[in-house]
Design a protein around this motif. Structure first.
Motif, PDB file in Angstrom:
ATOM      1  N   HIS A  24     -37.080 -19.714   9.040  1.00 48.89           N
ATOM      2  CA  HIS A  24     -36.138 -18.644   8.820  1.00 48.89           C
ATOM      3  C   HIS A  24     -36.760 -17.480   8.190  1.00 48.89           C
ATOM      4  CE1 HIS A  24     -33.227 -21.444   7.886  1.00 48.89           C
ATOM      5  NE2 HIS A  24     -33.836 -22.277   6.980  1.00 48.89           N
ATOM      6  N   GLU A  25     -38.070 -17.621   8.227  1.00 50.30           N
ATOM      7  CA  GLU A  25     -38.982 -16.201   8.049  1.00 50.30           C
ATOM      8  C   GLU A  25     -38.996 -15.602   9.277  1.00 50.30           C
ATOM      9  OE1 GLU A  25     -43.315 -15.524   5.668  1.00 50.30           O
ATOM     10  OE2 GLU A  25     -42.974 -17.344   6.753  1.00 50.30           O
ATOM     11  N   TRP A  26     -39.124 -16.189  10.281  1.00 49.42           N
ATOM     12  CA  TRP A  26     -39.144 -15.628  11.650  1.00 49.42           C
ATOM     13  C   TRP A  26     -37.749 -14.842  11.724  1.00 49.42           C
ATOM     14  CZ3 TRP A  26     -42.664 -15.658  15.481  1.00 49.42           C
ATOM     15  CH2 TRP A  26     -42.075 -14.998  16.741  1.00 49.42           C
ATOM     16  N   ARG A  27     -36.925 -15.386  11.588  1.00 50.70           N
ATOM     17  CA  ARG A  27     -35.376 -14.755  11.813  1.00 50.70           C
ATOM     18  C   ARG A  27     -35.293 -13.336  10.933  1.00 50.70           C
ATOM     19  NH1 ARG A  27     -31.161 -18.532  10.447  1.00 50.70           N
ATOM     20  NH2 ARG A  27     -31.705 -17.462   8.396  1.00 50.70           N
ATOM     21  N   ASP A  28     -35.619 -13.752   9.769  1.00 54.78           N
ATOM     22  CA  ASP A  28     -35.354 -12.710   8.628  1.00 54.78           C
ATOM     23  C   ASP A  28     -36.275 -11.469   8.829  1.00 54.78           C
ATOM     24  OD1 ASP A  28     -33.495 -14.416   7.744  1.00 54.78           O
ATOM     25  OD2 ASP A  28     -34.815 -15.231   5.964  1.00 54.78           O
ATOM     26  N   ALA A  29     -37.247 -11.846   9.111  1.00 47.75           N
ATOM     27  CA  ALA A  29     -38.562 -10.805   9.386  1.00 47.75           C
ATOM     28  C   ALA A  29     -38.361  -9.969  10.564  1.00 47.75           C
ATOM     29  CB  ALA A  29     -40.027 -11.315   9.499  1.00 47.75           C
ATOM     30  N   GLY A  30     -37.496 -10.758  11.313  1.00 45.41           N
ATOM     31  CA  GLY A  30     -36.957  -9.626  12.615  1.00 45.41           C
ATOM     32  C   GLY A  30     -38.353  -9.739  13.794  1.00 45.41           C
ATOM     33  N   ASP A  73     -42.228 -21.317   8.014  1.00 45.63           N
ATOM     34  CA  ASP A  73     -40.845 -21.323   8.008  1.00 45.63           C
ATOM     35  C   ASP A  73     -40.333 -20.438   9.116  1.00 45.63           C
ATOM     36  OD1 ASP A  73     -38.510 -20.936   6.804  1.00 45.63           O
ATOM     37  OD2 ASP A  73     -39.079 -19.973   5.095  1.00 45.63           O
TER      38      ASP A  73
END
Ligand SMILES: Nc1ncnc2c1ncn2[C@@H]1O[C@H](COP(=O)(O)OP(=O)(O)OP(=O)(O)O)[C@@H](O)[C@H]1O
Ligand SMILES: [Mg+2]
Length: 169
Positions: free
Chosen positions: A101-107, A99
């Motif tokens: 988004h997971e990359w971005r959201d997790a920083g 995912d």
């Protein structure tokens, strides 16, 4: 790429003790324990098929760096992190990563920029998001043991290789 060494160095790992020994030398490097290479931190990619020994090597490196207590494989959580004497360690496993988004959201991107020790299993699963590591380690089965192919991808990685495999006099 300027710092990609064309000829990876082979390191025979006939048993798990040999893996631990390699991990201990890598720990000296990433922890900045050697006067010649005093800057701590760095990024290592760990590649190779299932069971090739990526987590074993990472775990032994973390242990040799002073991590106490349980060292879990990050295969479910994607990331396990540790702090030893103000040095931050990030152990990723992107096998199940899918995912964006997971990359971005997790920083994750910010963690890669930090002055830290970053160990990444299955980096190929992160697509093009990852910058090149300092050292790329490819592990393969060799009889009952393993063989590691060490490839420098930065100037720092080249210095590490010089320490790990000094030229014969
Ligand atoms: N040098 C070695 N010689 C023989 N066996 C080894 C060696 N290094 C590790 N092993 C064994 O091989 C297995 C490697 O498992 P490990 O979880 O480290 O693999 P992995 O590459 O992380 O796999 P995955 O892709 O599933 O995360 C372990 O059972 C370990 O004891
Ligand atoms: Mg693993």
């Amino acid at each position: 790429m300027a710092h990609t060494s064309d000829s990876p160095r082979a390191c025979e790992l006939p048993d798990e003790d040999a893996t631990v020994a390699l991990a201990q030398r890598l720990a000296d490097l990433v922890c900045g324990r050697l006067p010649a290479i005093a800057s701590a931190g760095g990024r290592i990619h760990l590649r190779g098929e299932l069971g090739a020994g990526k987590t074993s090597l990472a775990r032994a490196l973390l242990r040799a760096s002073g991590v106490t207590g349980r060292i879990k494989s990050p295969s479910y959580a994607l990331l396990e992190s540790y702090n030893v004497s103000n040095l931050q360690f990030y152990h990723f496993d992107f096998y199940r990563f899918s995912d964006a988004h997971e990359w971005r959201d997790a920083g994750f991107g910010e963690l890669l920029d930090a002055q830290a020790v970053v160990l990444i299993e299955w980096p190929e699963q992160a697509g093009t998001r990852l910058p090149p590591p300092d050292l790329d380690i490819f592990l393969e089965y060799a009889g009952t043991g393993r063989r590691a192919w060490l490839n420098a991808r930065s100037e720092k990685g080249q210095r590490w290789l010089t320490y790990l495999n000094p030229p014969h006099p």
